[in-house]
Design a protein around this motif. Structure first.
Motif, short mmCIF file in Angstrom:
data_model
loop_
_atom_site.label_atom_id
_atom_site.label_comp_id
_atom_site.label_asym_id
_atom_site.label_seq_id
_atom_site.Cartn_x
_atom_site.Cartn_y
_atom_site.Cartn_z
N UNK A 187 0.75 -1.18 0.18
CA UNK A 187 -0.03 -0.04 -0.02
C UNK A 187 0.78 1.26 -0.11
N UNK A 188 0.25 2.43 -0.29
CA UNK A 188 0.83 3.72 -0.01
C UNK A 188 1.56 3.69 1.12
N UNK A 189 0.68 3.46 2.27
CA UNK A 189 1.12 3.67 3.85
C UNK A 189 2.55 2.76 3.92
N UNK A 190 2.44 1.95 3.35
CA UNK A 190 3.57 0.69 3.55
C UNK A 190 4.78 1.61 3.02
N UNK A 191 4.65 2.22 1.67
CA UNK A 191 5.73 2.86 0.91
C UNK A 191 6.35 3.98 1.78
N UNK A 192 5.22 4.77 2.38
CA UNK A 192 5.48 6.02 3.05
C UNK A 192 6.48 5.62 4.43
N UNK A 193 6.10 4.42 5.13
CA UNK A 193 6.75 4.17 6.34
C UNK A 193 8.17 3.50 5.84
N UNK A 194 8.11 2.91 4.72
CA UNK A 194 9.66 2.51 4.49
C UNK A 194 10.50 3.69 3.98
N UNK A 195 9.78 4.58 3.41
CA UNK A 195 10.52 5.66 2.91
C UNK A 195 11.10 6.66 4.39
N UNK A 196 10.42 6.54 5.40
CA UNK A 196 10.48 7.10 6.49
C UNK A 196 10.29 8.87 6.46
N UNK A 197 9.40 9.18 5.61
CA UNK A 197 9.02 10.35 5.41
C UNK A 197 7.76 10.57 4.82
N UNK A 198 6.99 11.56 5.21
CA UNK A 198 5.79 11.91 4.48
C UNK A 198 5.83 12.87 3.56
N UNK A 199 5.67 12.84 2.26
CA UNK A 199 5.80 13.86 1.44
C UNK A 199 4.54 14.74 1.51
N UNK A 200 4.55 16.14 1.55
CA UNK A 200 3.19 16.83 2.09
C UNK A 200 3.12 18.06 0.91
N UNK A 201 2.20 18.17 0.09
CA UNK A 201 2.05 19.35 -0.71
C UNK A 201 1.54 20.41 0.26
N UNK A 202 2.14 21.55 0.25
CA UNK A 202 1.49 22.42 1.10
C UNK A 202 2.07 23.79 0.88
N UNK A 203 2.12 24.80 2.06
CA UNK A 203 2.64 26.16 1.64
C UNK A 203 3.79 26.41 2.88
N UNK A 204 4.40 27.31 2.77
CA UNK A 204 5.49 27.83 3.42
C UNK A 204 5.41 29.20 3.86
N UNK A 205 4.22 29.84 3.34
CA UNK A 205 3.84 31.41 3.69
C UNK A 205 2.40 31.46 4.10
N UNK A 206 1.66 30.69 4.75
CA UNK A 206 0.27 30.88 5.01
C UNK A 206 0.26 30.97 6.71
N UNK A 207 0.06 32.16 6.98
CA UNK A 207 0.22 32.19 8.57
C UNK A 207 -0.94 31.41 9.23
N UNK A 208 -0.76 30.95 10.24
CA UNK A 208 -1.63 30.23 11.08
C UNK A 208 -1.87 28.68 10.56
N UNK A 209 -1.33 28.48 9.28
CA UNK A 209 -1.89 27.28 8.81
C UNK A 209 -0.64 26.43 8.32
N UNK A 210 0.42 26.92 7.73
CA UNK A 210 1.56 26.37 7.19
C UNK A 210 2.68 27.67 6.81
N UNK A 211 3.34 27.87 7.81
CA UNK A 211 4.30 29.04 7.44
C UNK A 211 5.57 28.36 8.02
N UNK A 212 6.78 28.67 7.31
CA UNK A 212 8.09 28.66 7.76
C UNK A 212 8.34 29.58 8.81
N UNK A 213 8.95 29.19 9.84
CA UNK A 213 9.61 30.34 11.08
C UNK A 213 10.89 30.36 10.52
N UNK A 214 11.46 31.71 10.25
CA UNK A 214 12.57 32.10 9.79
C UNK A 214 13.66 31.98 10.62
N UNK A 215 13.39 31.77 11.81
CA UNK A 215 14.35 31.47 13.24
C UNK A 215 14.50 30.30 13.45
N UNK A 216 13.78 29.30 13.09
CA UNK A 216 14.08 27.74 13.43
C UNK A 216 14.05 26.85 12.01
#
Length: 301
Positions: free
Chosen positions: A52-81
């Motif tokens: 399954x897709x779940x098994x492939x993700x677990x074997x990879x050891x990382x979930x690849x997420x389509x998202x944003x880096x600039x959406x406050x409160x939702x998905x924003x990259x903290x420049x300090x960390x």
């Protein structure tokens, strides 16, 4: 002193390695989400089906997420960390923990017009990005959820008058995100409006401040965060649509859809979902966490 300088230098190198323009590795839970991720559930081994897709993700050891880096409160990259923080970002970490056992996530910065392609070609496993479920979109992607409900509202530059409802947009130049539900909503409620589109929320907000349009129609959650951060932005209407957010998945992957829906039901029942909301959107929106929408409750889900 030399030892201290060496330690600081190593730390700075680590932070630099975390930040990339398009693919930002997420180091781990943010300080606001650390406790909730620590308590979040992990799937039983029997739930990770062979092949399954779940098994492939677990074997990879990382979930690849389509998202944003600039959406406050939702998905924003903290420049300090280098950390990606917010409601959608923490939801992604919670799903990663459920599959892998650890909140190991890589955010692939996506835009409204690229999400379907990223899922179809396997660049990402899931999309958490205020992804409104529609029957038209469901022809190209599968949607788990809905996991949150918001709605469109209107923002203007502070001091702008004459716009109090969607119909007031008629005859005016109006800004909207490309390939977003705002476009058909404007066409329906203000058919004489001239729509100007941009690829991202920051571009749209900048265009509004530059008077390239008199109003910006966008999801209330995004506009609340923008208005809180920038006093030049003013929200002038209550939501006039109901927009259910879905978790985007590759079209036709029924195993993964059921798995994600089962996970979503668990985190709603045990309070994880509510705490993620309180740690993000709930820092601006007063009151208790809202009732999560019923899974599978809208056409296309």
């Amino acid at each position: 002193m030399k030892k201290m300088i060496a330690v600081v230098a190593v730390a700075l190198l680590g932070l630099a390695a975390c930040g990339e323009a398009d693919n930002a590795a997420v180091p781990g839970p943010s300080k606001t989400g650390k406790d909730v991720i620590g308590k979040a559930p992990v799937a039983a081994a029997s739930d990770i089906l062979p092949g399954s897709t779940m098994e492939k993700i677990k074997s990879r050891g990382e979930l690849l997420v389509g998202g944003s880096l600039d959406a406050p409160l939702l998905s924003q990259q903290n420049p300090a960390t280098g950390e990606v923080e917010g409601f959608d970002a923490t939801m992604g970490k919670a799903l990663a923990k459920y599959i892998i056992g650890e909140p190991k996530v890589k955010i692939v910065n996506s835009a409204s017009e690229t999400r379907e392609a990223l899922l179809a070609n396997g660049t990402v496993d899931v999309v958490f990005q205020t992804y409104t479920i529609t029957e038209e979109r469901a022809k190209q992607v599968a949607f788990a959820g809905p996991y949150y409900t918001s709605g469109l509202t209107i923002a203007v530059k502070q001091g702008t008058s004459g716009i109090a409802k969607p119909e007031d947009l008629n005859g005016k130049k109006v800004i909207a995100g490309a390939n977003t539900p705002a476009i058909p909503a404007i066409k329906k409620l203000a058919p004489q409006a001239e729509i100007v589109t941009f690829g991202s929320d920051p571009e749209c907000l900048q265009a509004l401040k530059q008077d390239r349009g008199v109003a910006y129609v966008q999801d209330e959650t995004l506009l609340i965060a923008a208005a809180q951060k920038d006093p030049a932005i003013q929200i002038v209407t209550k939501p006039f649509t109901v927009d259910p957010y879905g978790i985007g998945l590759k079209h036709g992957d029924e195993q993964m859809k059921k798995f994600v829906n089962d996970w979503l039901g668990k985190i709603q029942a045990d309070g994880t979902w509510q705490q993620i909301w309180k740690d993000s959107i709930g820092t601006v929106v007063q009151g208790d966490a809202p009732q999560p929408p019923k899974i599978g409750s809208v056409p296309g889900s």
